[in-house]
Design a protein around this motif. Structure first.
Motif, PDB file in Angstrom:
ATOM      1  N   LEU A  17       0.103  -7.529   2.608  1.00  0.00           N
ATOM      2  CA  LEU A  17       0.463  -6.498   1.643  1.00  0.00           C
ATOM      3  C   LEU A  17       0.150  -6.954   0.224  1.00  0.00           C
ATOM      4  O   LEU A  17      -0.348  -6.177  -0.595  1.00  0.00           O
ATOM      5  N   GLY A  18       0.422  -8.225  -0.070  1.00  0.00           N
ATOM      6  CA  GLY A  18       0.114  -8.762  -1.391  1.00  0.00           C
ATOM      7  C   GLY A  18      -1.368  -8.741  -1.696  1.00  0.00           C
ATOM      8  O   GLY A  18      -1.790  -8.414  -2.804  1.00  0.00           O
ATOM      9  N   ALA A  19      -2.188  -9.066  -0.684  1.00  0.00           N
ATOM     10  CA  ALA A  19      -3.640  -9.061  -0.872  1.00  0.00           C
ATOM     11  C   ALA A  19      -4.146  -7.649  -1.135  1.00  0.00           C
ATOM     12  O   ALA A  19      -5.020  -7.426  -1.977  1.00  0.00           O
ATOM     13  N   LEU A  20      -3.589  -6.674  -0.409  1.00  0.00           N
ATOM     14  CA  LEU A  20      -3.995  -5.286  -0.612  1.00  0.00           C
ATOM     15  C   LEU A  20      -3.649  -4.826  -2.020  1.00  0.00           C
ATOM     16  O   LEU A  20      -4.479  -4.257  -2.730  1.00  0.00           O
ATOM     17  N   ILE A  21      -2.414  -5.088  -2.442  1.00  0.00           N
ATOM     18  CA  ILE A  21      -1.986  -4.683  -3.772  1.00  0.00           C
ATOM     19  C   ILE A  21      -2.813  -5.393  -4.840  1.00  0.00           C
ATOM     20  O   ILE A  21      -3.187  -4.806  -5.859  1.00  0.00           O
ATOM     21  N   GLY A  22      -3.129  -6.670  -4.599  1.00  0.00           N
ATOM     22  CA  GLY A  22      -3.938  -7.418  -5.547  1.00  0.00           C
ATOM     23  C   GLY A  22      -5.308  -6.812  -5.765  1.00  0.00           C
ATOM     24  O   GLY A  22      -5.863  -6.867  -6.856  1.00  0.00           O
ATOM     25  N   SER A  23      -5.869  -6.195  -4.711  1.00  0.00           N
ATOM     26  CA  SER A  23      -7.183  -5.575  -4.841  1.00  0.00           C
ATOM     27  C   SER A  23      -7.140  -4.362  -5.761  1.00  0.00           C
ATOM     28  O   SER A  23      -8.163  -3.923  -6.269  1.00  0.00           O
ATOM     29  N   TYR A  24      -5.932  -3.843  -5.992  1.00  0.00           N
ATOM     30  CA  TYR A  24      -5.745  -2.717  -6.908  1.00  0.00           C
ATOM     31  C   TYR A  24      -5.303  -3.186  -8.290  1.00  0.00           C
ATOM     32  O   TYR A  24      -4.827  -2.390  -9.092  1.00  0.00           O
ATOM     33  N   GLY A  25      -5.437  -4.463  -8.564  1.00  0.00           N
ATOM     34  CA  GLY A  25      -5.023  -4.980  -9.858  1.00  0.00           C
ATOM     35  C   GLY A  25      -3.588  -5.442  -9.904  1.00  0.00           C
ATOM     36  O   GLY A  25      -3.096  -5.857 -10.938  1.00  0.00           O
ATOM     37  N   GLY A  26      -2.890  -5.367  -8.777  1.00  0.00           N
ATOM     38  CA  GLY A  26      -1.507  -5.820  -8.737  1.00  0.00           C
ATOM     39  C   GLY A  26      -0.539  -4.763  -9.220  1.00  0.00           C
ATOM     40  O   GLY A  26      -0.902  -3.620  -9.494  1.00  0.00           O
ATOM     41  N   ILE A  27       0.730  -5.135  -9.301  1.00  0.00           N
ATOM     42  CA  ILE A  27       1.776  -4.271  -9.832  1.00  0.00           C
ATOM     43  C   ILE A  27       2.525  -5.060 -10.889  1.00  0.00           C
ATOM     44  O   ILE A  27       2.359  -6.276 -10.989  1.00  0.00           O
ATOM     45  N   PRO A  28       3.326  -4.405 -11.725  1.00  0.00           N
ATOM     46  CA  PRO A  28       4.072  -5.135 -12.751  1.00  0.00           C
ATOM     47  C   PRO A  28       4.749  -6.379 -12.197  1.00  0.00           C
ATOM     48  O   PRO A  28       5.480  -6.310 -11.214  1.00  0.00           O
ATOM     49  N   GLY A  29       4.501  -7.514 -12.822  1.00  0.00           N
ATOM     50  CA  GLY A  29       4.938  -8.797 -12.294  1.00  0.00           C
ATOM     51  C   GLY A  29       6.425  -8.935 -12.074  1.00  0.00           C
ATOM     52  O   GLY A  29       6.858  -9.654 -11.180  1.00  0.00           O
ATOM     53  N   ALA A  30       7.226  -8.252 -12.898  1.00  0.00           N
ATOM     54  CA  ALA A  30       8.677  -8.391 -12.787  1.00  0.00           C
ATOM     55  C   ALA A  30       9.222  -7.815 -11.495  1.00  0.00           C
ATOM     56  O   ALA A  30      10.346  -8.092 -11.116  1.00  0.00           O
ATOM     57  N   ILE A  31       8.429  -6.996 -10.793  1.00  0.00           N
ATOM     58  CA  ILE A  31       8.908  -6.452  -9.522  1.00  0.00           C
ATOM     59  C   ILE A  31       8.073  -6.958  -8.359  1.00  0.00           C
ATOM     60  O   ILE A  31       8.114  -6.408  -7.281  1.00  0.00           O
ATOM     61  N   GLY A  32       7.330  -8.014  -8.572  1.00  0.00           N
ATOM     62  CA  GLY A  32       6.354  -8.467  -7.604  1.00  0.00           C
ATOM     63  C   GLY A  32       6.853  -9.082  -6.326  1.00  0.00           C
ATOM     64  O   GLY A  32       7.050  -8.396  -5.323  1.00  0.00           O
ATOM     65  N   GLY A  33       7.034 -10.397  -6.318  1.00  0.00           N
ATOM     66  CA  GLY A  33       7.198 -11.169  -5.102  1.00  0.00           C
ATOM     67  C   GLY A  33       8.279 -10.736  -4.146  1.00  0.00           C
ATOM     68  O   GLY A  33       8.013 -10.337  -3.014  1.00  0.00           O
ATOM     69  N   ALA A  34       9.533 -10.806  -4.562  1.00  0.00           N
ATOM     70  CA  ALA A  34      10.642 -10.524  -3.655  1.00  0.00           C
ATOM     71  C   ALA A  34      10.631  -9.083  -3.180  1.00  0.00           C
ATOM     72  O   ALA A  34      10.957  -8.797  -2.023  1.00  0.00           O
ATOM     73  N   ALA A  35      10.255  -8.151  -4.063  1.00  0.00           N
ATOM     74  CA  ALA A  35      10.247  -6.737  -3.673  1.00  0.00           C
ATOM     75  C   ALA A  35       9.193  -6.458  -2.621  1.00  0.00           C
ATOM     76  O   ALA A  35       9.432  -5.710  -1.668  1.00  0.00           O
ATOM     77  N   ILE A  36       8.013  -7.057  -2.759  1.00  0.00           N
ATOM     78  CA  ILE A  36       6.960  -6.844  -1.771  1.00  0.00           C
ATOM     79  C   ILE A  36       7.324  -7.517  -0.448  1.00  0.00           C
ATOM     80  O   ILE A  36       7.064  -6.987   0.632  1.00  0.00           O
ATOM     81  N   GLY A  37       7.953  -8.676  -0.527  1.00  0.00           N
ATOM     82  CA  GLY A  37       8.432  -9.320   0.686  1.00  0.00           C
ATOM     83  C   GLY A  37       9.470  -8.464   1.399  1.00  0.00           C
ATOM     84  O   GLY A  37       9.472  -8.350   2.624  1.00  0.00           O
ATOM     85  N   ALA A  38      10.350  -7.851   0.612  1.00  0.00           N
ATOM     86  CA  ALA A  38      11.360  -6.964   1.190  1.00  0.00           C
ATOM     87  C   ALA A  38      10.708  -5.754   1.832  1.00  0.00           C
ATOM     88  O   ALA A  38      11.134  -5.295   2.895  1.00  0.00           O
ATOM     89  N   ALA A  39       9.658  -5.229   1.200  1.00  0.00           N
ATOM     90  CA  ALA A  39       8.962  -4.067   1.750  1.00  0.00           C
ATOM     91  C   ALA A  39       8.305  -4.415   3.077  1.00  0.00           C
ATOM     92  O   ALA A  39       8.380  -3.645   4.049  1.00  0.00           O
ATOM     93  N   ALA A  40       7.650  -5.571   3.138  1.00  0.00           N
ATOM     94  CA  ALA A  40       7.004  -5.990   4.375  1.00  0.00           C
ATOM     95  C   ALA A  40       8.040  -6.182   5.481  1.00  0.00           C
ATOM     96  O   ALA A  40       7.828  -5.774   6.637  1.00  0.00           O
ATOM     97  N   ALA A  41       9.165  -6.799   5.132  1.00  0.00           N
ATOM     98  CA  ALA A  41      10.225  -7.013   6.122  1.00  0.00           C
ATOM     99  C   ALA A  41      10.777  -5.684   6.629  1.00  0.00           C
ATOM    100  O   ALA A  41      11.086  -5.533   7.817  1.00  0.00           O
TER     101      ALA A  41
END
Length: 236
Positions: A182-206
Motif C-alpha cells: 500500500l505504501g509503494a502504491l501511494i508513493g507512486s502518486y507522490g505520497g500523502i501528507p507526512g503527518a498522517i503517513g506511517g501508522a495510518a497506512i499500516g492501520a488501513a492495511a491491517a
C-alpha cells in the motif's frame, strides 16, 4: 454507497510500519523522491483538538485556489472559533499546502502522476494507467469489477481508491507486506501528507486484511484528526 466503518486493534497498529518516499510536509528537494525513510506519525498530535465539531465549523470557509487550500473569510470564521482553534486550522493548511506544492512540482518534473481540481478537492491520478478512470465519477465505481485507482486530497482528510488488483496484493502480503504494498502504491502518486503517513497506512492495511476475505475495489478514508483510529475502509 454504503460506507463500512471498521475498528482497528491496538496490536495491528503497533505492528504496522510504513516505508514511504520522502514527500512529507515541506519537502522541496525533488531529488529525494526515489529515496525512502520511515515516516513519523507524531506531528499529528499537535492537532488533537481538531474535533469533528470544529471541522464542521471551518469547512464552509475553506476554498481551493491554485492548488492551495485557503480560508476565504478569516474575520467571519474568527467569530465562530477561538484563536487557538484558528491557529490549529492554519497549521494544518500550512502543512497540507506544502505537501501539495511538492507534489505539483514533482508531477511536472517526473510526469508520473497528474493533479487536477474538482471543486474543493485535488485528484491525483497516475499517468498512462490503463486501469485508472477519473475519480470525479466515483459514484459509478461499483459498475466496474476492477474499480478505480487514485487519491483524493481534501483540506481535512484524504481518500485512497484501490482497485481489486491493489487490494489483492495487500491481502496476500499480510500486515507487513500489505503495508509495504500500500505504501509503494501511494508513493507512486507522490505520497500523502507526512503527518498522517506511517501508522495510518499500516492501520488501513491491517483493516483490509482483518475485514475482507476476497479482493474488492476499496476506498480508504484517513482524517487528519486521529488518523489511525479514524481510518475507515469501505467498498467503492
Amino acid at each position: 454507497m454504503r460506507k463500512k466503518i471498521t475498528k482497528i486493534g491496538v496490536a495491528a497498529l503497533c505492528s504496522a510500519t510504513l516505508i514511504m518516499p520522502t514527500t512529507a510536509f515541506g519537502s522541496s528537494n525533488v531529488n529525494s523522491i526515489n529515496k525512502q525513510e520511515i515516516v513519523s506519525n507524531s506531528s499529528i498530535s499537535n492537532f488533537s483538538n481538531l474535533t469533528d465539531e470544529l471541522v464542521k465549523k471551518v469547512d464552509p470557509y475553506i476554498e481551493l485556489v491554485n492548488f492551495k487550500f485557503i480560508i476565504n473569510n478569516e474575520a467571519e470564521l474568527m467569530k465562530n472559533i477561538t484563536q487557538s482553534e484558528f491557529e490549529q486550522v492554519n497549521k494544518i493548511l500550512e502543512e497540507v499546502n506544502a505537501h501539495l506544492q511538492t507534489m505539483k512540482l514533482e508531477s511536472k518534473i517526473y510526469n508520473k502522476y497528474s493533479l487536477e481540481t474538482n471543486g474543493d478537492t485535488i485528484i491525483v491520478s497516475l499517468n498512462k494507467e490503463s486501469l485508472n478512470k477519473p475519480l470525479s465519477s466515483v459514484k459509478t465505481a461499483s459498475k466496474s469489477e476492477e474499480g478505480k485507482r487514485g487519491i483524493k486530497v481534501y483540506w481535512n482528510h484524504v481518500e485512497i481508491y484501490l482497485t481489486k488488483t491493489d487490494d489483492n496484493a495487500i491481502l496476500k502480503g499480510g500486515v507487513s507486506g500489505g503495508t509495504a504494498a500500500l505504501g509503494a502504491l501511494i508513493g507512486s502518486y507522490g505520497g500523502i501528507p507526512g503527518a498522517i503517513g506511517g501508522a495510518a497506512i499500516g492501520a488501513a492495511a491491517a483493516t483490509i486484511i482483518n475485514e475482507y476475505i476476497d479482493a474488492v475495489p476499496l476506498v480508504i478514508y484517513i482524517p487528519y484528526l486521529n488518523p489511525t483510529t479514524g481510518v475507515r475502509v469501505y467498498k467503492q
